[in-house]
Design a protein around this motif. Structure first.
Motif, short mmCIF file in Angstrom:
data_model
loop_
_atom_site.label_atom_id
_atom_site.label_comp_id
_atom_site.label_asym_id
_atom_site.label_seq_id
_atom_site.Cartn_x
_atom_site.Cartn_y
_atom_site.Cartn_z
N ASP A 71 0.80 -1.22 0.00
CA ASP A 71 0.00 0.00 0.00
C ASP A 71 0.84 1.27 0.00
O ASP A 71 0.31 2.36 0.20
N GLU A 86 -1.74 4.52 1.31
CA GLU A 86 -3.06 4.59 1.89
C GLU A 86 -3.13 3.65 3.09
O GLU A 86 -2.69 2.51 3.02
N GLY A 106 -6.92 6.66 5.43
CA GLY A 106 -7.00 7.37 4.17
C GLY A 106 -5.65 7.46 3.50
O GLY A 106 -4.66 6.87 3.93
N SER A 107 -5.58 8.23 2.43
CA SER A 107 -4.35 8.34 1.66
C SER A 107 -3.43 9.40 2.24
O SER A 107 -3.88 10.31 2.94
#
Length: 151
Positions: A71, A86, A106-107
């Motif tokens: 990720d 993220e 979240g990112s």
């Protein structure tokens, strides 16, 4: 703290077409007392990083707890290390009559300026116990070029 509320003050004034009073500002503050707190830390980036240099190698350590290596994306753009990724939402804890989530999801994106050009092909990254360690050998081939003066 009031400095971080000024953009909201201006936005509300423009939307209502009237100047906002201190009472309106305090009402907003008390209805959402911690809404301004993230702005207090706007100069602090996420993830937190340590950058060091020794023997021609730049080492960047980034704290990324709870994030999978798949990720996270690492790129080098114009002598800047860019970390993007993220943090996925996990199972939430529910008990009786309340529901509470305190961790952020979240990112994210973080740019880390590098002290010079690096050998991108020799860069390495490893993930261990929530800490991403990136090693970037500096490119010493490009040294200062002396220019002779004609005359």
């Amino acid at each position: 703290m009031f400095k971080s509320l000024l953009p909201r003050l201006r936005e509300k004034s423009l939307a209502t077409k009237r100047p906002m009073s201190m009472a309106d500002l305090m009402e907003d503050f008390w209805s959402e007392p911690f809404g301004a707190l993230p702005n207090l830390f706007k100069d602090v980036g996420y993830p937190a990083v340590d950058v060091s240099e020794a023997d021609g190698v730049v080492t960047v350590k980034a704290e990324l707890p709870g994030i999978e290596p798949k990720d996270v994306e690492i790129t080098i753009e114009n002598e800047t290390l860019v970390l993007r990724g993220e943090k996925k939402f996990e199972d939430e804890e529910k008990k009786d009559d309340y529901h509470r989530i305190e961790r952020a999801y979240g990112s994210f994106s973080r740019c880390v300026p590098l002290p010079g050009k690096v050998k991108e092909a020799a860069a390495k990254a490893r993930f261990d116990k929530g800490v991403l360690t990136i090693t970037l050998p500096l490119d010493t081939a490009e040294t200062a070029k002396k220019i002779t003066i004609e005359g």
